[in-house]
Design an enzyme around this catalytic site. Structure first.
Site, PDB file in Angstrom:
ATOM      1  N   ASP A  49      75.915  40.893  51.561  1.00 18.66           N
ATOM      2  CA  ASP A  49      77.007  41.853  51.327  1.00 18.66           C
ATOM      3  C   ASP A  49      76.765  42.651  50.041  1.00 18.66           C
ATOM      4  OD1 ASP A  49      77.557  39.825  49.544  1.00 18.66           O
ATOM      5  OD2 ASP A  49      79.683  39.657  50.041  1.00 18.66           O
ATOM      6  N   SER A  50      75.682  42.336  49.330  1.00 19.16           N
ATOM      7  CA  SER A  50      75.257  43.185  48.206  1.00 19.16           C
ATOM      8  C   SER A  50      74.987  44.602  48.699  1.00 19.16           C
ATOM      9  CB  SER A  50      74.005  42.601  47.536  1.00 19.16           C
ATOM     10  OG  SER A  50      73.002  42.349  48.500  1.00 19.16           O
ATOM     11  N   ASP A  88      75.558  37.969  55.998  1.00 19.80           N
ATOM     12  CA  ASP A  88      76.639  37.494  55.127  1.00 19.80           C
ATOM     13  C   ASP A  88      78.005  37.705  55.763  1.00 19.80           C
ATOM     14  OD1 ASP A  88      76.388  36.267  52.669  1.00 19.80           O
ATOM     15  OD2 ASP A  88      75.932  38.119  51.589  1.00 19.80           O
ATOM     16  N   GLU A 120      80.094  32.169  50.952  1.00 23.52           N
ATOM     17  CA  GLU A 120      80.169  31.736  49.553  1.00 23.52           C
ATOM     18  C   GLU A 120      81.223  30.641  49.393  1.00 23.52           C
ATOM     19  OE1 GLU A 120      80.845  35.030  46.937  1.00 23.52           O
ATOM     20  OE2 GLU A 120      79.136  36.169  47.715  1.00 23.52           O
ATOM     21  N   GLU A 187      72.963  30.657  43.097  1.00 20.44           N
ATOM     22  CA  GLU A 187      72.867  31.938  42.369  1.00 20.44           C
ATOM     23  C   GLU A 187      73.377  31.784  40.939  1.00 20.44           C
ATOM     24  OE1 GLU A 187      74.579  35.430  44.242  1.00 20.44           O
ATOM     25  OE2 GLU A 187      74.134  36.664  42.478  1.00 20.44           O
TER      26      GLU A 187
END
Ligand code: KIV
Length: 274
Positions: A49-50, A88, A120, A187
């Site tokens: 999703d970056s 994602d 996440e 991360e």
């Protein structure tokens, strides 16, 4: 007769089998041309999703929608034949309940053809990871610095800087692994903690700004290619495509302005041979 070349995609058990064997090579990917270039060299491509920030100029990932993820997931699947593709789950698409998460993740899998999804969170999403894994949707975990929690964390901050923070983060890793995640992204995590977690859990850890001792590594492709003028400090640049593209565009603009652009000759030569 033309030969049909069939390439089998990397599978989830194959990624899991990298643990204590060989490093998992991963990169983010959002579009078909780059998927084709990466495909023979990576084990796993993440449609992260970056892409909200990289492709769409957003300030963070919170505005990314399920439809955006599906659009880019389809493009990456069309451009690749070998690497395992993970898409994602964006903010708001899985936190509410395991049932909502399943419905949205099933849509991602059915509409893109990708193999797995990533979510996440640690303990708080373990039940959802189990619900999806037991119903046929492989899940990749993501703990440590989780960008979808940026408003709660107050910025992109390395996690586990003090030993007092470690037990909670280790518990997150174990909860997600025990719930069935086939790999976990670590991360923005203090190096000794990333090493400890890598030794403690049975599935591959994939580091980004964590430790070289993780079972694999991932970077945002545009960061490592030099397309982002302000990449995170830990990123090693493998190319300088930003300045290269600018030089090429400058040369093209000069040709067009000087009428040295060769399109016209090509049209004439096509007419002659017609
Ligand atoms: O969205 C993303 O690109 C990611 C990677 C940085 C792991 O989650």
């Amino acid at each position: 007769m033309s030969a049909v070349v069939e390439t089998k995609r990397v599978t989830v058990p194959e990624i899991r089998a990298h643990k204590n064997a060989k490093p998992v090579v991963c990169l983010t990917c959002y579009h078909a041309h780059t998927a084709r270039l990466l495909d023979n060299h990576v084990d796993l491509m993440l449609v992260g999703d970056s892409l909200g920030m990289v492709m769409h100029g957003m300030d963070n990932t919170l505005g990314v929608t399920l439809d955006m993820m599906i659009t880019h997931g389809k493009a990456v699947m069309r451009g690749s034949r070998h690497a395992l593709v993970v898409v994602d789950m964006p903010f708001g698409s899985y936190e509410e309940s395991p049932q909502v998460a399943f419905r949205n993740a099933a849509r991602v899998i059915q509409e893109t053809g990708c193999t797995a999804v990533k979510m996440e969170g640690g303990k708080r999403i373990a039940e959802t990871v189990r619900y999806l894994s037991e119903r046929g949707i492989p899940v990749m975990g993501h703990i440590g610095l989780t960008p979808q929690m940026i408003q709660v964390m107050g910025g992109f901050k390395t996690q586990g800087r003090t030993e007092a923070e470690w037990p909670a983060i280790e518990a997150d890793a174990k909860a997600v692994a025990e719930a069935g995640a086939f790999a976990i992204v670590l991360e923005g995590m203090a190096e000794p903690l990333a090493v400890k977690i890598t030794r403690e859990i049975q599935v591959p850890t994939i580091g980004i700004g964590a430790s070289a001792e993780c079972d694999g590594q991932i970077l945002v492709m545009e960061d490592m290619l030099g397309l982002n003028p302000n990449p995170p400090k830990f990123v090693r640049r493998y190319a300088n495509l930003g300045p290269d593209i600018e030089t090429a565009v400058k040369a093209y603009a000069k040709d067009v302005r000087e009428r040295a652009f060769p399109g016209k000759e090509n049209v004439y030569s096509m007419k002659k041979t017609a």
